[in-house]
Scaffold this motif. Structure first.
Motif, PDB file in Angstrom:
ATOM      1  N   GLU A  76      60.282   3.187  98.089  1.00 17.56           N
ATOM      2  CA  GLU A  76      61.434   3.711  97.303  1.00 17.56           C
ATOM      3  C   GLU A  76      61.699   5.082  97.516  1.00 17.56           C
ATOM      4  OE1 GLU A  76      61.079   2.843  93.470  1.00 17.56           O
ATOM      5  OE2 GLU A  76      61.029   0.721  93.412  1.00 17.56           O
ATOM      6  N   ASP A  77      60.695   5.898  97.642  1.00 21.16           N
ATOM      7  CA  ASP A  77      61.014   7.434  97.964  1.00 21.16           C
ATOM      8  C   ASP A  77      61.772   8.048  98.935  1.00 21.16           C
ATOM      9  OD1 ASP A  77      59.591   7.464  95.612  1.00 21.16           O
ATOM     10  OD2 ASP A  77      58.151   9.033  96.035  1.00 21.16           O
ATOM     11  N   ASP A  78      62.497   8.801  99.086  1.00 23.24           N
ATOM     12  CA  ASP A  78      63.445   9.511  99.834  1.00 23.24           C
ATOM     13  C   ASP A  78      62.721  10.155 101.160  1.00 23.24           C
ATOM     14  OD1 ASP A  78      66.062   9.234  98.430  1.00 23.24           O
ATOM     15  OD2 ASP A  78      64.790  10.372  96.876  1.00 23.24           O
ATOM     16  N   VAL A  79      61.428  10.891 100.654  1.00 28.12           N
ATOM     17  CA  VAL A  79      60.724  11.384 101.708  1.00 28.12           C
ATOM     18  C   VAL A  79      59.447  10.895 101.727  1.00 28.12           C
ATOM     19  CG1 VAL A  79      60.096  13.577 102.867  1.00 28.12           C
ATOM     20  CG2 VAL A  79      62.155  13.351 101.894  1.00 28.12           C
ATOM     21  N   VAL A  80      58.767  10.840 102.516  1.00 26.10           N
ATOM     22  CA  VAL A  80      57.054  10.581 102.616  1.00 26.10           C
ATOM     23  C   VAL A  80      56.593  11.813 103.607  1.00 26.10           C
ATOM     24  CG1 VAL A  80      54.966   9.177 103.297  1.00 26.10           C
ATOM     25  CG2 VAL A  80      56.803   8.527 101.595  1.00 26.10           C
ATOM     26  N   ASN A  90      43.083   4.394 104.813  1.00 25.77           N
ATOM     27  CA  ASN A  90      44.060   4.207 103.750  1.00 25.77           C
ATOM     28  C   ASN A  90      45.547   4.936 104.319  1.00 25.77           C
ATOM     29  OD1 ASN A  90      42.464   2.630 102.195  1.00 25.77           O
ATOM     30  ND2 ASN A  90      41.800   4.290 100.803  1.00 25.77           N
ATOM     31  N   VAL A  91      45.149   6.034 104.483  1.00 27.82           N
ATOM     32  CA  VAL A  91      46.638   6.943 105.153  1.00 27.82           C
ATOM     33  C   VAL A  91      47.092   6.317 106.332  1.00 27.82           C
ATOM     34  CG1 VAL A  91      47.114   9.113 106.073  1.00 27.82           C
ATOM     35  CG2 VAL A  91      45.561   9.084 104.155  1.00 27.82           C
ATOM     36  N   MET A  92      46.511   5.676 107.168  1.00 26.28           N
ATOM     37  CA  MET A  92      47.032   4.951 108.276  1.00 26.28           C
ATOM     38  C   MET A  92      47.857   3.705 107.919  1.00 26.28           C
ATOM     39  SD  MET A  92      46.650   7.301 110.435  1.00 26.28           S
ATOM     40  CE  MET A  92      47.273   6.439 111.754  1.00 26.28           C
ATOM     41  N   TYR A  93      47.319   3.063 107.020  1.00 33.01           N
ATOM     42  CA  TYR A  93      47.604   1.644 106.366  1.00 33.01           C
ATOM     43  C   TYR A  93      48.883   2.018 105.803  1.00 33.01           C
ATOM     44  CZ  TYR A  93      48.325  -2.277 103.342  1.00 33.01           C
ATOM     45  OH  TYR A  93      48.767  -3.269 102.811  1.00 33.01           O
ATOM     46  N   GLU A  94      49.006   3.068 104.755  1.00 34.46           N
ATOM     47  CA  GLU A  94      50.243   3.444 103.801  1.00 34.46           C
ATOM     48  C   GLU A  94      51.141   4.116 105.036  1.00 34.46           C
ATOM     49  OE1 GLU A  94      48.501   6.376 101.269  1.00 34.46           O
ATOM     50  OE2 GLU A  94      47.228   4.572 100.271  1.00 34.46           O
ATOM     51  N   LEU A  95      51.010   4.692 105.961  1.00 32.08           N
ATOM     52  CA  LEU A  95      51.922   5.341 106.766  1.00 32.08           C
ATOM     53  C   LEU A  95      52.511   3.996 107.690  1.00 32.08           C
ATOM     54  CD1 LEU A  95      53.182   7.666 108.247  1.00 32.08           C
ATOM     55  CD2 LEU A  95      51.252   7.737 109.875  1.00 32.08           C
ATOM     56  N   GLY A  96      51.856   3.185 108.205  1.00 33.33           N
ATOM     57  CA  GLY A  96      52.461   1.942 108.765  1.00 33.33           C
ATOM     58  C   GLY A  96      53.597   1.278 107.928  1.00 33.33           C
ATOM     59  N   LEU A  97      53.018   1.169 106.502  1.00 30.14           N
ATOM     60  CA  LEU A  97      54.083   0.639 105.627  1.00 30.14           C
ATOM     61  C   LEU A  97      55.350   1.227 105.602  1.00 30.14           C
ATOM     62  CD1 LEU A  97      51.665  -0.639 102.612  1.00 30.14           C
ATOM     63  CD2 LEU A  97      52.548  -2.228 104.567  1.00 30.14           C
ATOM     64  N   ARG A  98      55.216   2.551 105.459  1.00 37.37           N
ATOM     65  CA  ARG A  98      56.362   3.499 105.406  1.00 37.37           C
ATOM     66  C   ARG A  98      57.080   3.446 106.496  1.00 37.37           C
ATOM     67  NH1 ARG A  98      59.659   6.104 101.702  1.00 37.37           N
ATOM     68  NH2 ARG A  98      60.725   7.913 102.872  1.00 37.37           N
ATOM     69  N   HIS A  99      56.741   3.335 107.661  1.00 30.94           N
ATOM     70  CA  HIS A  99      57.292   3.428 108.857  1.00 30.94           C
ATOM     71  C   HIS A  99      58.287   2.079 109.110  1.00 30.94           C
ATOM     72  CE1 HIS A  99      54.507   6.191 111.744  1.00 30.94           C
ATOM     73  NE2 HIS A  99      55.576   6.905 110.874  1.00 30.94           N
ATOM     74  N   ALA A 100      57.952   1.077 108.422  1.00 27.25           N
ATOM     75  CA  ALA A 100      58.589  -0.025 108.373  1.00 27.25           C
ATOM     76  C   ALA A 100      59.765   0.257 107.358  1.00 27.25           C
ATOM     77  CB  ALA A 100      57.816  -1.329 107.940  1.00 27.25           C
ATOM     78  N   THR A 101      60.027   1.062 106.673  1.00 26.32           N
ATOM     79  CA  THR A 101      61.358   1.270 105.864  1.00 26.32           C
ATOM     80  C   THR A 101      62.131   2.233 106.624  1.00 26.32           C
ATOM     81  OG1 THR A 101      60.762   3.430 104.905  1.00 26.32           O
ATOM     82  CG2 THR A 101      59.754   1.384 103.826  1.00 26.32           C
ATOM     83  N   GLY A 102      61.811   2.852 107.670  1.00 27.50           N
ATOM     84  CA  GLY A 102      62.895   3.578 108.210  1.00 27.50           C
ATOM     85  C   GLY A 102      63.303   4.804 107.581  1.00 27.50           C
ATOM     86  N   ALA A 364      65.971  -4.366  88.695  1.00 25.43           N
ATOM     87  CA  ALA A 364      67.245  -4.134  88.840  1.00 25.43           C
ATOM     88  C   ALA A 364      67.763  -3.686  90.350  1.00 25.43           C
ATOM     89  CB  ALA A 364      67.790  -3.038  87.958  1.00 25.43           C
ATOM     90  N   ARG A 365      66.607  -2.868  91.041  1.00 25.97           N
ATOM     91  CA  ARG A 365      66.853  -2.507  92.520  1.00 25.97           C
ATOM     92  C   ARG A 365      66.605  -3.847  93.264  1.00 25.97           C
ATOM     93  NH1 ARG A 365      67.669   2.749  93.369  1.00 25.97           N
ATOM     94  NH2 ARG A 365      67.019   4.410  91.728  1.00 25.97           N
ATOM     95  N   SER A 366      65.623  -4.654  93.063  1.00 23.70           N
ATOM     96  CA  SER A 366      65.300  -5.816  93.730  1.00 23.70           C
ATOM     97  C   SER A 366      66.725  -6.803  93.741  1.00 23.70           C
ATOM     98  CB  SER A 366      64.036  -6.552  93.166  1.00 23.70           C
ATOM     99  OG  SER A 366      63.969  -7.725  93.907  1.00 23.70           O
ATOM    100  N   ILE A 367      67.066  -6.980  92.416  1.00 21.26           N
ATOM    101  CA  ILE A 367      68.242  -7.871  92.257  1.00 21.26           C
ATOM    102  C   ILE A 367      69.504  -7.452  93.328  1.00 21.26           C
ATOM    103  CG2 ILE A 367      69.838  -8.712  90.782  1.00 21.26           C
ATOM    104  CD1 ILE A 367      67.591  -8.781  88.705  1.00 21.26           C
ATOM    105  N   LYS A 368      69.509  -6.131  93.143  1.00 19.30           N
ATOM    106  CA  LYS A 368      70.772  -5.279  93.755  1.00 19.30           C
ATOM    107  C   LYS A 368      70.503  -5.369  95.418  1.00 19.30           C
ATOM    108  CE  LYS A 368      72.659  -1.363  92.315  1.00 19.30           C
ATOM    109  NZ  LYS A 368      73.926  -1.656  92.058  1.00 19.30           N
ATOM    110  N   HIS A 369      69.540  -5.464  95.614  1.00 18.27           N
ATOM    111  CA  HIS A 369      69.104  -5.449  96.982  1.00 18.27           C
ATOM    112  C   HIS A 369      69.466  -6.927  97.784  1.00 18.27           C
ATOM    113  CE1 HIS A 369      66.766  -4.421 100.838  1.00 18.27           C
ATOM    114  NE2 HIS A 369      66.321  -5.735 100.749  1.00 18.27           N
TER     115      HIS A 369
END
Length: 377
Positions: A76-80, A90-102, A364-369
């Motif tokens: 959800e966050d605007d910047v990582v 752990n960092v590499m795993y979390e970074l990979g998840l973040r890259h999927a969001t664009g 709420a965000r999930s429903i709107k999405h």
């Protein structure tokens, strides 16, 4: 630099955490010290220049499951900002998840410690020296300014995931099965009746939140004023008795706003608890219903929940500051132990409440999405 993004942009920091409780010389303790230095001298310093308040996983104020909170921030966050020094798994795993969001993601890493997995992505490299850390801070500040204004180039991983639809994963939360029918019996409130009642309660909670914010403002003004007097007293070599008199004055002047703070926060938490089941039930109806068949105003209700969560978090930031300061009040004088205890109680009340409100917001965000990606007609 103007703080034009303050309280708007949410920034999450991923990086090696280490173990701050390990003995000196232990690798876990060294990892903690190294990552904290990068966070404080590079990341936090650069973010503050553009009015952003970055948060690490070990700084999340709201109680809850750490793993879920981290995933929420990544999604959800605007910047990582990711410190990839050493290629922590752990960092590499979390970074990979973040890259999927664009979404905007900035990588930094110590020179010579970059994993090959990310060497094709632009990374701010630094040397661990005073000059090196300053240079990295300046580069990160410029990267933040450019990213917030112009966005970032789409990474290959992001493009592939989003082209296949997998990069737009929806967040499904465990909402209760609908217990409120749109066409209920004559004796039972309908969906719209329940939604209106909840909206009325949310209005009361908004008043409580305003009371918390108002109290914080008054306490802050008094603290600043008395703090200046104490500083002048110290510079002039005033006696301890004179300084104690100022502390007594401070305790007296914050007594009333602290009482108001504690009451407003307790009322906020109480109102939240009383409507929590109803809110989740209404969200369940909206989630499982056909939008075209729901009464008008259901989407505004979701926006109201999201807005309350956002404003509550902003208020919590100020309250956390007072909570940290309150921990040391009692050591100054016994006259401040009562106010300090009440401020801590207020922090506890709001943290518990905001944990539930965050759950409302996620639903709420999930429903709107889902609604946005599956439009009616």
């Amino acid at each position: 630099m103007s703080n034009r993004w303050c309280a708007v942009v949410r920034c999450f920091v991923v990086g090696p955490i280490g173990n701050k409780f390990a003995p000196l010389g232990d690798p876990g303790r060294q990892s903690y010290e190294d990552s904290l230095q990068v966070f404080e001298e590079v990341i936090q310093a650069a973010c503050q220049q553009v009015g952003i308040d970055p948060v690490r996983a070990d700084q999340i104020a709201v109680a809850g499951e750490i793993t879920e909170q981290v995933f929420r921030h990544l999604f959800e966050d605007d910047v990582v900002i990711a410190d990839v020094s050493g290629g922590n798994p752990n960092v590499m795993y979390e970074l990979g998840l973040r890259h999927a969001t664009g979404k905007l993601t900035i990588q930094i890493g110590e020179f010579g410690q970059l994993p090959f997995d990310v060497n094709t992505v632009r990374t701010i490299q630094f040397s661990r020296s005073p000059r090196g850390l300053i240079d990295a801070r300046n580069q990160l500040e410029r990267a933040l300014q450019a990213g917030l204004l112009d966005g970032q180039d789409v990474l290959t991983a992001t493009r592939i995931f989003q082209e296949s639809g997998e990069g737009k994963a929806e967040i499904d939360l465990p909402l209760p099965e609908p217990s409120i029918e749109v066409d209920g019996s004559d004796d039972e409130p309908g969906f719209l009746d329940n939604m209106i009642e909840i909206e009325n309660q949310l209005a009361l909670m908004t008043d409580n939140a305003d009371g918390v914010a108002s109290s914080i403002e008054v306490i802050g003004a008094v603290t600043e004023s008395v703090g200046a007097e104490l500083e002048r007293a110290a510079q002039s070599g005033a006696s301890n008795s004179a300084r104690l008199a100022l502390i007594s004055k401070y305790a007296s002047e914050i007594s009333e706003p602290v009482e108001m703070l504690e009451k407003s926060s307790a009322d906020f938490a109480s109102n939240m608890t009383s409507i929590n089941d109803g809110v989740l039930s209404v969200l369940g109806v909206i989630q499982n219903g056909d939008p075209s068949e729901l009464p008008e105003g259901w989407d505004g209700f979701l926006d109201q929940l999201i807005g309350m969560a956002e404003s509550s978090r902003e208020g919590m930031e100020g309250l956390n500051t007072f909570g940290t300061a309150a921990e040391g009040l009692g050591s100054l004088s016994r006259q401040l132990r009562g106010p300090g205890r009440k401020i801590n109680n207020s922090v506890g009340n709001m943290r518990k409440a905001i944990a539930k409100i965050d759950a409302w917001e996620r639903a709420a965000r999930s429903i709107k999405h889902k609604a946005a990606n599956n439009p009616v007609g």
